[in-house]
Design a protein around this motif. Structure first.
Motif, PDB file in Angstrom:
ATOM      1  N   PRO A   1       0.820  -1.214   0.000  1.00  0.00           N
ATOM      2  CA  PRO A   1       0.000   0.000   0.000  1.00  0.00           C
ATOM      3  C   PRO A   1       0.849   1.257   0.000  1.00  0.00           C
ATOM      4  CG  PRO A   1       0.041  -0.998   2.176  1.00  0.00           C
ATOM      5  CD  PRO A   1       0.723  -1.962   1.260  1.00  0.00           C
ATOM      6  N   GLY A   2       0.271   2.345  -0.501  1.00  0.00           N
ATOM      7  CA  GLY A   2       0.958   3.634  -0.523  1.00  0.00           C
ATOM      8  C   GLY A   2       1.567   3.953  -1.867  1.00  0.00           C
ATOM      9  N   ILE A   3       1.766   5.243  -2.117  1.00  0.00           N
ATOM     10  CA  ILE A   3       2.351   5.732  -3.370  1.00  0.00           C
ATOM     11  C   ILE A   3       3.803   6.100  -3.127  1.00  0.00           C
ATOM     12  CG2 ILE A   3       2.181   7.452  -5.193  1.00  0.00           C
ATOM     13  CD1 ILE A   3      -0.174   5.565  -5.128  1.00  0.00           C
ATOM     14  N   ARG A   4       4.690   5.647  -4.023  1.00  0.00           N
ATOM     15  CA  ARG A   4       6.114   5.953  -3.933  1.00  0.00           C
ATOM     16  C   ARG A   4       6.503   6.933  -5.023  1.00  0.00           C
ATOM     17  NH1 ARG A   4       9.347   2.367  -1.059  1.00  0.00           N
ATOM     18  NH2 ARG A   4      10.805   4.118  -1.219  1.00  0.00           N
ATOM     19  N   LYS A   5       7.003   8.096  -4.625  1.00  0.00           N
ATOM     20  CA  LYS A   5       7.498   9.087  -5.573  1.00  0.00           C
ATOM     21  C   LYS A   5       8.922   9.523  -5.253  1.00  0.00           C
ATOM     22  CE  LYS A   5       4.220  10.248  -8.598  1.00  0.00           C
ATOM     23  NZ  LYS A   5       4.444  10.236 -10.060  1.00  0.00           N
ATOM     24  N   ASP A   6       9.519   8.890  -4.257  1.00  0.00           N
ATOM     25  CA  ASP A   6      10.862   9.284  -3.856  1.00  0.00           C
ATOM     26  C   ASP A   6      11.953   8.471  -4.537  1.00  0.00           C
ATOM     27  OD1 ASP A   6      10.036   7.016  -2.557  1.00  0.00           O
ATOM     28  OD2 ASP A   6      10.918   7.526  -0.612  1.00  0.00           O
TER      29      ASP A   6
ATOM     30  N   LEU B   1       6.541  10.802  -0.481  1.00  0.00           N
ATOM     31  CA  LEU B   1       6.251  11.827  -1.491  1.00  0.00           C
ATOM     32  C   LEU B   1       7.100  13.078  -1.277  1.00  0.00           C
ATOM     33  CD1 LEU B   1       2.339  11.581  -1.458  1.00  0.00           C
ATOM     34  CD2 LEU B   1       3.914  10.457  -3.032  1.00  0.00           C
ATOM     35  N   ASP B   2       8.138  12.993  -0.450  1.00  0.00           N
ATOM     36  CA  ASP B   2       8.948  14.170  -0.141  1.00  0.00           C
ATOM     37  C   ASP B   2       9.481  14.855  -1.391  1.00  0.00           C
ATOM     38  OD1 ASP B   2       8.656  14.322   2.543  1.00  0.00           O
ATOM     39  OD2 ASP B   2      10.496  13.267   3.063  1.00  0.00           O
TER      40      ASP B   2
ATOM     41  N   TRP C   1       1.020   6.982   2.119  1.00  0.00           N
ATOM     42  CA  TRP C   1       0.707   8.270   1.512  1.00  0.00           C
ATOM     43  C   TRP C   1       0.088   8.061   0.135  1.00  0.00           C
ATOM     44  CZ3 TRP C   1       1.819  12.939   3.982  1.00  0.00           C
ATOM     45  CH2 TRP C   1       2.620  12.850   5.116  1.00  0.00           C
ATOM     46  N   ASP C   2      -0.737   9.034  -0.276  1.00  0.00           N
ATOM     47  CA  ASP C   2      -1.183   9.134  -1.664  1.00  0.00           C
ATOM     48  C   ASP C   2      -1.454  10.600  -1.962  1.00  0.00           C
ATOM     49  OD1 ASP C   2      -4.295   9.663  -1.574  1.00  0.00           O
ATOM     50  OD2 ASP C   2      -3.944   8.083  -0.103  1.00  0.00           O
TER      51      ASP C   2
END
Length: 623
Positions: free
Chosen positions: A20-25, A421-422, A478-479
């Motif tokens: 679960p969660g969104i990874r953008k890092d 998402l930092d 996070w999302d």
């Protein structure tokens, strides 16, 4: 090759599950086993699903039955109930403070002052514009005047009620627009007395950077745009901001940089906010809060008791259980304290047994101790701040907030909140980065039913809060997504969360799965994952997904494949394929070493919940 009688006999079904969660890092390939993109999604029980929908509330302005929206852009919201079980919702914004009760909206904006204007009126036949000649009127375009004491007629137009200043001709003349056209051209030869209420002047909708005189220093080169022989961009003309709290059945309000106000419930819903008067009441304040359970009315960023000079680091409080006595001496419990570090107080948030006070550089604890000290102030962290006056919330005794460089939480100590998402939010090249010029608009909200903290914010290419970052504190994931909301209040007094968009529409959330009877475009995309071990080129021809759908609804599934993990490698897209609640699998043909899946809902009443899925794959050649 696969048996012609059974084409799947040699293919291998591999189970794929996503964390679960969104990874953008990290890169989309490094995020294998997770999700990398989405909109209007939440995570519950480790499964991705579409968020709930919303509908507009069918309220109307009490003074104008044709108007069904709030006025201006909302910046603060407060809900409470009276002893006779009536439910109230107050919204304060750039133009007005308005109260909703029993399906009607009442204008409770404070009156700046009441004046008997010695004025001349003039009209032009066929036009609704009335010119008011009033020496040194000080009115600005957009300000509201209320002609309520008596009516006066000029050229067939009767002025009675509320009007907005349409234009300012000069220091002695301004115009308003009446509800009908003039029947004749008319100029009043003799000034007449018109009693009007001048409502609090409208505030700025946006932060406006200042340059030149009063905007910064001269001949000081730096990143802010100045240089030798050029004025540097320095200050900012701030937008209109409000803080709201309750005092029993009453509403307490503070317009940033202005007075403290109280709305008296016993005086009726048509009563406006009144300035708090009494002993040594500060006249200029940044924000206000009522401490719990000690019940002190506290102004953050206020005037010093000794000389009434405004100090953005001063905290003033009235005597316990009073709102109008701010005397400070040995016989009273009123007091003041100056935060020793920082340039100004940004925010103050009530939590269990204490208030967290944020300056632009530090965070302090303000705890009631009684005695002669009343409050004890303890530094909790340095180089930590809250990004805006509404940029943090208390949820179950833990405070979550958005800082200028990271997300934080407080549970007795200040911690950085790990966020996937930092880079997306804070990095100068992040696709979702914050517009720091309008950071004061950022609004933190709670949706406790789903264990969520929302941060509505203006993206770098926007002026208003059209996007959000969301944290599920139960699953610690996070999302993010897009949604036009400037304020939000969780359910409690009302059965559903309330929120307001920039058009002033009041929405009830978590109702159905649509955008006010229109379809919500919700999607989520996986990271690229290796088919088999990623060493060989693989042929895939079916997916057996674990998707929960309402009866009769569908979801669109797209398959993306790549031969190489490089970000610029060619992507081959298959679909979208329509998968229904009675579907069993998705058949397709694709080749690649890596694969990603996108799930999208674009239909009315569309909802979905995603689990694991199985992919059929076998080794294949280049052709």
């Amino acid at each position: 090759m696969a048996d012609q009688q059974n084409p799947y006999v040699d293919s291998v079904l591999s189970v794929v599950s996503m964390a679960p969660g969104i990874r953008k890092d990290i890169s989309k390939y490094m995020a294998e086993g997770g999700w990398v993109d989405c909109d209007k999604i939440r995570f519950r029980n480790s499964r991705a699903e579409k968020i709930g929908g919303w509908v507009h509330d069918t309220v109307q302005q009490a003074a104008d039955a044709t108007k069904h929206a709030l006025t201006g852009i909302a910046r603060a919201i407060q809900t409470w109930a009276s002893l006779d079980f009536k439910k109230f919702l107050a919204v304060a914004g750039s133009y007005k403070v308005e109260l909703m009760v029993e399906g009607k909206i009442y204008d409770i904006s404070p009156i700046a002052h009441t004046a008997a204007l010695s004025a001349k009126l003039s009209t032009v036949i066929g036009s609704p514009i009335v010119t008011i000649q009033y020496t040194s009127h000080s009115a600005s375009v957009g300000d509201y005047i209320l002609a309520s004491a008596q009516s006066i007629t000029a050229g067939g137009i009767t002025l009675l009620g509320q009007y907005q200043v349409a234009s300012v001709i000069d220091a002695n003349n301004f115009t308003v627009v009446a509800g009908n056209n003039a029947s004749s051209t008319f100029t009043m030869g003799t000034a007449v007395t018109i009693t009007v209420d001048l409502l609090i002047s409208n505030g700025l909708i946006d932060n406006i950077p200042m340059t030149g005189w009063s905007g910064g220093s001269w001949n000081t080169p730096g990143e802010s745009g100045g240089g030798w022989n050029r004025p540097r961009s320095g200050g900012t003309a701030p937008l209109r901001q409000w803080s709201l709290d309750t005092w029993g059945e009453d509403l307490i309000a503070c317009c940033e940089g202005g007075l403290l106000y109280r709305w008296d419930r016993t005086a009726g819903v048509t009563t406006r906010l009144q300035p708090i008067t009494g002993s040594y009441v500060p006249q200029r304040n940044h924000m206000v809060l009522v401490t719990q359970p000690s019940r002190f009315l506290v102004a953050f960023g206020s005037e010093k008791y000794s000389d009434s000079v405004y100090d953005p680091l001063i905290i003033r409080w009235a005597n316990e259980q009073t709102f109008n006595d701010w005397t400070i001496d040995q016989y009273h419990t009123g007091g003041e304290y100056r935060i020793p570090k920082g340039n100004r107080i940004v925010n103050a948030i009530q939590t269990r047994g204490e208030v967290l006070v944020f300056t632009d550089t530090d965070v302090y604890s303000m705890r009631f101790v009684g005695g002669t000290d009343i409050f004890q102030f303890t530094p909790l962290g340095t180089n930590v701040s809250c990004i805006s006056q509404h940029g943090g919330v208390d949820c179950n005794g833990i405070i979550y907030w958005l800082g200028t460089d990271a997300f934080y939480y407080y549970d007795g100590a200040v911690h950085t909140l790990p966020c996937t998402l930092d880079r997306f939010v804070f990095h100068q090249d992040g696709e979702g980065r914050v517009n720091f010029y309008q950071k004061e608009k950022i609004y933190a909200a709670i949706n406790k039913e789903f264990n969520e903290i929302w941060f509505f914010y203006p993206r770098f290419d926007e002026r208003e809060c059209n996007h959000y970052i969301k944290y599920n504190f139960a699953e610690q994931v996070w999302d993010f997504g897009s949604m036009n909301r400037t304020v939000w209040t969780d359910r409690g007094i009302f059965n559903r969360p309330y929120a307001v968009d920039t058009a002033g529409t009041l929405f009830l959330h978590e109702i159905g799965y649509d955008d006010d009877a229109r379809p919500i475009n919700a999607f989520i995309t996986t990271a690229y994952f290796d088919i088999a071990d990623g060493e060989q080129l693989m042929y895939t021809d079916r997916i057996i997904p674990d998707i929960t759908l309402p009866t009769g609804s569908t979801i669109q599934v797209s398959i993306l494949t790549k031969k190489y993990p490089h970000p610029l490698a060619d992507i081959i897209t298959k679909g979208p394929y329509v998968y229904g609640d009675e579907s069993r699998q998705i058949n397709f043909r694709a080749r690649g070493r890596q694969m990603a899946l996108e799930f999208r809902s674009t239909a009315t009443n569309g909802a979905f919940s995603l689990g694991k899925f199985r992919i059929s794959a076998e080794p294949d050649g280049e052709r």
